[in-house]
Motif scaffolding. Structure first.
Motif, mmCIF file in Angstrom:
data_model
loop_
_atom_site.group_PDB
_atom_site.id
_atom_site.type_symbol
_atom_site.label_atom_id
_atom_site.label_comp_id
_atom_site.label_asym_id
_atom_site.label_seq_id
_atom_site.Cartn_x
_atom_site.Cartn_y
_atom_site.Cartn_z
ATOM 1 N N THR A 1 0.955 -0.996 -0.079
ATOM 2 C CA THR A 1 0.408 -0.127 -0.282
ATOM 3 C C THR A 1 1.192 0.774 -0.172
ATOM 4 O OG1 THR A 1 -0.109 0.037 2.261
ATOM 5 C CG2 THR A 1 -1.783 -1.444 1.390
ATOM 6 N N PRO A 2 0.204 2.155 0.034
ATOM 7 C CA PRO A 2 1.499 3.735 -0.472
ATOM 8 C C PRO A 2 2.020 3.552 0.944
ATOM 9 C CG PRO A 2 -0.797 4.276 -1.081
ATOM 10 C CD PRO A 2 -0.496 3.053 -1.553
ATOM 11 N N GLN A 3 1.206 3.249 2.170
ATOM 12 C CA GLN A 3 1.880 3.679 3.388
ATOM 13 C C GLN A 3 2.648 2.600 4.097
ATOM 14 O OE1 GLN A 3 -1.273 3.060 3.248
ATOM 15 N NE2 GLN A 3 -1.443 5.498 2.980
ATOM 16 N N THR A 4 3.083 1.674 3.302
ATOM 17 C CA THR A 4 4.363 0.338 3.595
ATOM 18 C C THR A 4 5.412 1.434 3.715
ATOM 19 O OG1 THR A 4 3.011 -1.140 2.264
ATOM 20 C CG2 THR A 4 5.332 -1.851 2.355
ATOM 21 N N PRO A 5 6.183 0.674 4.630
ATOM 22 C CA PRO A 5 7.746 0.987 4.822
ATOM 23 C C PRO A 5 8.910 0.726 3.968
ATOM 24 C CG PRO A 5 6.661 0.532 6.653
ATOM 25 C CD PRO A 5 5.594 -0.160 6.080
ATOM 26 N N LEU A 6 8.863 1.974 3.315
ATOM 27 C CA LEU A 6 10.228 1.258 2.016
ATOM 28 C C LEU A 6 11.048 -0.023 2.614
ATOM 29 C CD1 LEU A 6 12.649 4.553 1.321
ATOM 30 C CD2 LEU A 6 10.697 2.970 0.293
ATOM 31 N N ASP A 7 11.909 -0.584 3.742
ATOM 32 C CA ASP A 7 12.046 -1.861 3.585
ATOM 33 C C ASP A 7 11.598 -2.731 3.876
ATOM 34 O OD1 ASP A 7 14.443 -0.350 4.469
ATOM 35 O OD2 ASP A 7 14.784 -0.923 6.287
ATOM 36 N N GLU A 8 10.199 -2.379 4.090
ATOM 37 C CA GLU A 8 9.194 -3.893 3.900
ATOM 38 C C GLU A 8 8.968 -4.104 1.858
ATOM 39 O OE1 GLU A 8 4.794 -4.012 5.735
ATOM 40 O OE2 GLU A 8 5.715 -3.592 7.230
ATOM 41 N N ALA A 9 8.917 -2.872 1.855
ATOM 42 C CA ALA A 9 8.408 -3.392 0.538
ATOM 43 C C ALA A 9 9.775 -3.718 -0.366
ATOM 44 C CB ALA A 9 8.273 -1.240 -0.460
#
Length: 273
Positions: free
Chosen positions: A166-174
């Protein structure tokens, strides 16, 4: 073949690409699909490519010098464009130039003009933008409802992106999610292969040092490959097996439905309508 992912988040951008190309089982090669264009403090852009390798290499080469006429103003290039939209227009122009140059000869040889590209980045104070560019040079832009693009062998890695990003996903998680998506594709399609190029861009940085090339000895990706398969098996085994018509079942498989079960044919003259 190819698999590339570009993700646009509130916190930044994530790009991942494989490096395998093939023209048959005995023509396997490694070519990078990612290009990074960076002028620290001014602009940061990433290009991912899929499709015919000769076409995509030609497009990448000509993109460096492609110019869009701009009335009485200096021509627009990727280095002086004031918006990522204009950079996408320059890329579209470069694709059409290569099409005009090579498409007829390719068609005569029975080869389709096939190229798709993901372009993302940020220029100055403009917000980050991400585009999917087609072989005709036209393009669409990522939105909050559709915040990632895939090119190449997209089907195997799409489900995990749909469920997690989702747009709110943190960068490292993405980045982790993109690697799981890539692992799913590597598992199911031999035309996608290592090494991988992974890049993470933090919003408004206008540069990035978070770039890594991942081969089959990379400890983090090896952990991802092992852990994802193991956890997937554990989750699968934790789900109840189907129970046929049991009144005591919590989730009975044979339950009332507005559709009748499929009929059976018992002799040659019987028909089911």
């Amino acid at each position: 073949m190819t698999y590339c992912i570009g993700v646009k988040l509130d916190a930044g951008l994530v790009f991942l690409s494989d490096s395998r190309t093939n023209a048959g089982v005995d023509q396997i090669s490694t070519f990078r699909k990612m290009m990074v264009y960076e002028k620290p403090g001014d602009r940061f852009m990433v290009l991912l490519s899929a499709g015919n390798l000769s076409i995509s290499q030609s497009i990448r080469e000509i993109l460096q010098v492609e110019r869009l006429e701009n009335g009485d103003e200096p021509p627009i290039t990727i280095w002086n464009a004031t918006s990522m939209f204009d950079v996408a227009r320059v890329l579209g122009s470069a694709i059409r130039r290569i099409h005009d140059q090579d498409a007829a000869a390719l068609a005569h040889a029975g080869v389709d003009f096939n190229a798709s590209l993901i372009l993302g980045g940020q220029i100055g104070n403009e917000p980050m933008r991400l585009f999917l560019v087609y072989s005709a040079g036209n393009f669409i832009e990522a939105t909050r409802e559709t915040c990632y693009f895939q090119i190449g062998e997209s089907k195997y890695g799409k489900p995990v992106l749909d469920r997690m990003i989702t747009p709110q996903t943190p960068l490292d998680e993405a980045a982790k999610c993109a690697l799981v998506s890539m692992d799913s594709t590597l598992k199911s399609n031999l035309s996608v292969g290592l090494p991988l190029d992974l890049l993470v861009y933090e919003a408004n940085a206008l540069q990035s040092e978070k770039i890594v090339c991942i081969d089959d000895h990379n400890p983090y990706f090896a952990m991802i490959r092992g852990a994802w398969g193991q956890k997937l098996r554990q989750v699968f085994e934790s789900i109840d097996d189907p129970q046929w018509g049991s009144d005591s079942a919590t989730y009975p498989l044979r339950a009332p439905s507005r559709y009748e079960p499929m009929g059976k044919i018992h002799h040659p003259g019987e028909k089911i309508l």
